[in-house]
Design an enzyme around this catalytic site. Structure first.
Site, PDB file in Angstrom:
ATOM      1  N   HIS A 241     -10.038   2.137  -3.219  1.00 60.99           N
ATOM      2  CA  HIS A 241      -8.962   2.335  -2.244  1.00 60.99           C
ATOM      3  C   HIS A 241      -9.493   2.503  -0.806  1.00 60.99           C
ATOM      4  CE1 HIS A 241      -6.242   3.235  -5.647  1.00 60.99           C
ATOM      5  NE2 HIS A 241      -7.126   4.111  -6.072  1.00 60.99           N
TER       6      HIS A 241
HETATM    7  O1  RIB Z   1      -4.164   7.187  -4.260  1.00 58.54           O
HETATM    8  C1  RIB Z   1      -5.500   6.910  -3.879  1.00 58.54           C
HETATM    9  C2  RIB Z   1      -5.937   7.843  -2.795  1.00 58.54           C
HETATM   10  O2  RIB Z   1      -5.878   9.192  -3.262  1.00 58.54           O
HETATM   11  C3  RIB Z   1      -7.410   7.612  -2.385  1.00 58.54           C
HETATM   12  O3  RIB Z   1      -7.565   7.950  -1.039  1.00 58.54           O
HETATM   13  C4  RIB Z   1      -8.146   8.596  -3.248  1.00 58.54           C
HETATM   14  O4  RIB Z   1      -9.378   9.000  -2.670  1.00 58.54           O
HETATM   15  C5  RIB Z   1      -7.190   9.756  -3.250  1.00 58.54           C
HETATM   16  O5  RIB Z   1      -7.369  10.499  -2.035  1.00 58.54           O
END
Ligand code: RIB
Ligand code: CA
Length: 311
Positions: A241
């Site tokens: 992500h």
């Molecule tokens: O949903 C994914 C996000 O939530 C990413 O930033 C992960 O690190 C968590 O913070």
């Protein structure tokens, strides 16, 4: 002239890879890293942020602790995804570099006031508590922000912490609402795009084959991190992500999306934190964000491997 950024983060293995990518890229100057409570409590995110900076051989990076809880709700963490320390997989020693004295909010406010207007980009990778608090405490800084390029939200991919909401927005929806209504130039990396940036065995092997401490650590983190998503989604790997945010700064052409209106659900317990993106323009609500939907995954990983190999 490198692009100057502040990374606001709740490490988390994917945050860690994003920070490494930023520190390995001469196109970017990391003015500071501000830790926020999210994946794990603040004491751990502030610890983990320093571990990552030391792994990148950058103990000079200023790391600040920020808010330890969301604006309104009780803190929700994600140890089930990231493990108890937030950087599970390998056992890591405590960092030796110190936290900066002073609060992350003051660092964000002071930096935006001191640097030329429009010269600093904020890169939130976790709940938006620190950013929203800074905007509330010092409204004058909002127009000085160059861009807010964040990871959060979901539309076509729906939620990952509830059926309706993505984790970062769910943890602090009021903070997300403040940022959305700030008038800043906002670029969203929702699950819609990050779920297309999946690790695969060959991609993880490319990190391992580097034979460097950073490459080996990234492989170990993704090995741990991907077990949850592979089981839940039956996907070939885990979505990286947060590195999407940094990759966008380096190569925006890897990404595509639409400028749409995005509003945050605050009232309903059932859909709290949902990012209601008017993707099809069915309302007259003004577009307020670039909401990304696609990424050239091969290009993204090629960039990631090229840069991590430099550490
Ligand atoms: O949903 C994914 C996000 O939530 C990413 O930033 C992960 O690190 C968590 O913070
Ligand atoms: Ca994160």
């Amino acid at each position: 002239m490198p692009r100057r950024i502040i990374i606001d983060t709740d490490p988390g293995q994917d945050d860690a890879v994003a920070i490494l990518l930023a520190l390995a890229s001469p196109e970017l100057e990391v003015l500071g890293v501000t830790a926020v409570a999210g994946n794990v409590p603040l004491d751990l995110t502030a610890r983990n942020a320093r571990i990552v900076c030391e792994l990148a051989k950058r103990p000079d990076i200023k790391v600040f602790a920020g808010c330890d809880r969301p604006l309104r709700h009780k803190l929700v963490t994600a140890e089930h995804v990231h493990g108890k320390t937030g950087l599970d997989g390998p056992q890591l020693p405590d960092p030796t570099m110190p936290l900066q004295p002073g609060h992350a909010i003051d660092f964000i406010i002071d930096t935006l006031r001191e640097e030329p207007a429009g010269s600093v980009t904020l890169c939130p990778l976790g709940p938006l508590t620190n950013i929203a608090t800074a905007f509330q405490r010092a409204p004058d800084i909002v127009e000085r922000v160059q861009q807010v390029v964040l990871m959060g939200g979901a539309y076509f991919q729906v939620g990952n912490i509830t059926p309706a909401a993505e984790f970062n927005i769910y943890v602090d929806p009021e903070a997300a609402d403040i940022v959305m209504k700030s008038g800043c130039d906002i670029v969203f990396h929702p699950l819609d795009v990050t779920h297309k940036a999946l690790t695969t065995a060959p991609r993880v092997q490319a990190f391992r084959d580097m034979g460097s401490e950073a490459g080996t650590m990234v492989a170990a983190w993704t090995d741990f991190f991907e077990r949850f998503d592979k089981e839940k989604y039956g996907s070939p790997g885990a979505p990286l992500h947060d590195p999407c945010v940094i990759a966008y700064l380096l190569k925006p052409e890897l990404f595509s999306g639409r400028r749409v209106n995005v509003e945050i659900e605050l009232r309903s317990e059932l859909t709290r934190g949902m990012t209601v993106a008017d993707w099809w323009g069915v309302t007259d609500r003004a577009p307020n964000a670039l909401f990304l939907g696609d990424v050239d995954a091969e290009g993204f990983f090629a960039l990631l491997v090229d840069r991590i190999a430099r550490l």
